[in-house]
Design a protein around this motif. Sequence first.
Motif, PDB file in Angstrom:
ATOM      1  N   LEU A 100       0.828  -1.213   0.000  1.00 30.87           N
ATOM      2  CA  LEU A 100       0.000   0.000   0.000  1.00 30.87           C
ATOM      3  C   LEU A 100       0.863   1.264   0.000  1.00 30.87           C
ATOM      4  O   LEU A 100       0.732   2.119  -0.888  1.00 30.87           O
ATOM      5  N   ALA A 101       1.738   1.400   0.979  1.00 29.17           N
ATOM      6  CA  ALA A 101       2.565   2.618   1.070  1.00 29.17           C
ATOM      7  C   ALA A 101       3.513   2.763  -0.119  1.00 29.17           C
ATOM      8  O   ALA A 101       3.613   3.860  -0.696  1.00 29.17           O
ATOM      9  N   ARG A 104       1.518   4.041  -3.092  1.00 29.23           N
ATOM     10  CA  ARG A 104       1.188   5.462  -2.951  1.00 29.23           C
ATOM     11  C   ARG A 104       2.407   6.332  -3.269  1.00 29.23           C
ATOM     12  O   ARG A 104       2.292   7.348  -3.968  1.00 29.23           O
ATOM     13  N   THR A 108       2.767   9.116  -6.260  1.00 33.17           N
ATOM     14  CA  THR A 108       3.190  10.485  -5.931  1.00 33.17           C
ATOM     15  C   THR A 108       4.331  10.923  -6.837  1.00 33.17           C
ATOM     16  O   THR A 108       4.328  12.039  -7.376  1.00 33.17           O
ATOM     17  N   THR A 133      -5.443  -0.767  -3.941  1.00 32.98           N
ATOM     18  CA  THR A 133      -5.252   0.262  -4.968  1.00 32.98           C
ATOM     19  C   THR A 133      -6.446   1.205  -5.080  1.00 32.98           C
ATOM     20  O   THR A 133      -6.303   2.319  -5.578  1.00 32.98           O
ATOM     21  N   ASP A 135      -8.450   2.907  -2.805  1.00 32.26           N
ATOM     22  CA  ASP A 135      -8.405   4.163  -2.056  1.00 32.26           C
ATOM     23  C   ASP A 135      -7.225   5.029  -2.482  1.00 32.26           C
ATOM     24  O   ASP A 135      -7.325   6.266  -2.498  1.00 32.26           O
ATOM     25  N   VAL A 136      -6.103   4.388  -2.821  1.00 38.55           N
ATOM     26  CA  VAL A 136      -4.938   5.163  -3.265  1.00 38.55           C
ATOM     27  C   VAL A 136      -5.257   5.872  -4.582  1.00 38.55           C
ATOM     28  O   VAL A 136      -4.995   7.075  -4.738  1.00 38.55           O
ATOM     29  N   SER A 139      -7.508   8.835  -4.129  1.00 35.14           N
ATOM     30  CA  SER A 139      -6.863  10.016  -3.546  1.00 35.14           C
ATOM     31  C   SER A 139      -6.139  10.844  -4.605  1.00 35.14           C
ATOM     32  O   SER A 139      -5.871  12.035  -4.394  1.00 35.14           O
TER      33      SER A 139
END
Length: 465
Positions: A100-101, A104, A108, A133, A135-136, A139
């Motif tokens: 997850l991180a 993200r 970015t 993936t 929710d990421v 965002s």
Amino acid sequence: MNNNREEQKLEKSINGDGNGKRLLFFPLPLQGHITPILQLADILYSKGFSIIIIHTKFNSPNPSNHPNFTFKPINDNLSEAETSELSVFDLAYLINVKCLAPFRDCLTELFSDFSDVRRPFAALISDPVLHFTRDVAKSFDLPRFVLRTSGVGAFWGFTAIPLLQEQGYLPIEDSRLEDPVMELPPLRIKDLPVINALDPPKFYHLVAAFIEEAKTSSGVIFNSFEELESSAISTLRQQFPAPIFPIGPFHQYHPSNSSSLLKPDESSISWLDKQEPKSVVYVSFGSIAAIKEKEFLEIALGLANSKCPFLWVIRPGSVHGLEWLEALPNGFLDSLNGRGHIVKWAPQLEVLAHSSVGAFWTHNGWNSTLESICEGVPMICMPCFTDQMVNTRYVTYVWKVGIELENGLERENIARAIRRLMVEEEGEEIRKRALDLKEKAKFTSKRGGASYKSLESLISCLSPS
């Protein structure tokens, strides 16, 4: 050196494509999921999209096989010690936690590279099993499509799991294996797409998460086609909130670069060249399934007793407790007088297209099932887990292009099943139906075919307005 090439390709994409026709892909890092997502990327690249593949370092695809794509690895923190003994289910669960991180962070970085572009990416296309993936992507205001790598019928089975629990079909009881599932014809209880997980609630949670991932997406893409799964596709379209795009078979659009994580043994083809037309049984149980040593020996003796030539793929480590062939009886291959050939991995598309191959003994993973259908090769079905049971039911009961190996892995059953398909009249009838289905598969991706039209619709959804 490789990193420099990837940076140059990304820079070219930034500077040379201002129309937003850039797609991000993120596959689940297993062979049966990597192959179709790279095939889909090839198809969409041929339609004018720039392709960026985000991937884990675990089971990383080989960028040199796909020179037109940009590859962006993420730090998945998956050690070999962690992954070596995990089931497919547990591995998928771990990836959702660990990636997850890093995912993200990767988005970015990519968005910062395109900070002066209003809509730098047309969409993310990911595997729905990677449910983190959603929710990421949200965002970043990034449209998200999912590629479901099973057939449509199997996917529909997964969506029904909560209902099946309510109706008492799950957990499965041995005494009810042959009972029909009235809510999911033509499936029986033993055909349901479940696995013997040590932690069933955890498995059901993962299934619910990837179904939700698909429901909330901008569309679900399938490597299947209307002429093959018309009933399941129609049902899904009526009851599923996201648009459905069956655009397969992917590999028939144009020749694709290799996505195999294992090196194919080209001696498979030179050996097949020496065999009679339609005489060979091709045996391969995919990239994950593993068997016991006793089963391995029964397979060997069953193949020998069938008297048919065979090409047998045995992955190193695919037999529990063995490195490779050390359990074969002494002189086994020599005793066959050239009638058998064993390799660690085979170029499957080439093998199935070869004129010498008359049957495919398969675990019925979706890629293998579809590739066999596309070449008109009848199947001997030996499903191992999840969607493979559903695929076997469709192959044997709905499309009637194969037979199931039942009553256990014993040499007599194996030899009998092979001869049913290769020698007896029943096999001839099955072969005729398989060739008819092959023609339908060939037509669907050509102009006027159902998959061709569905692909046009998908491209329209992906293209910037």
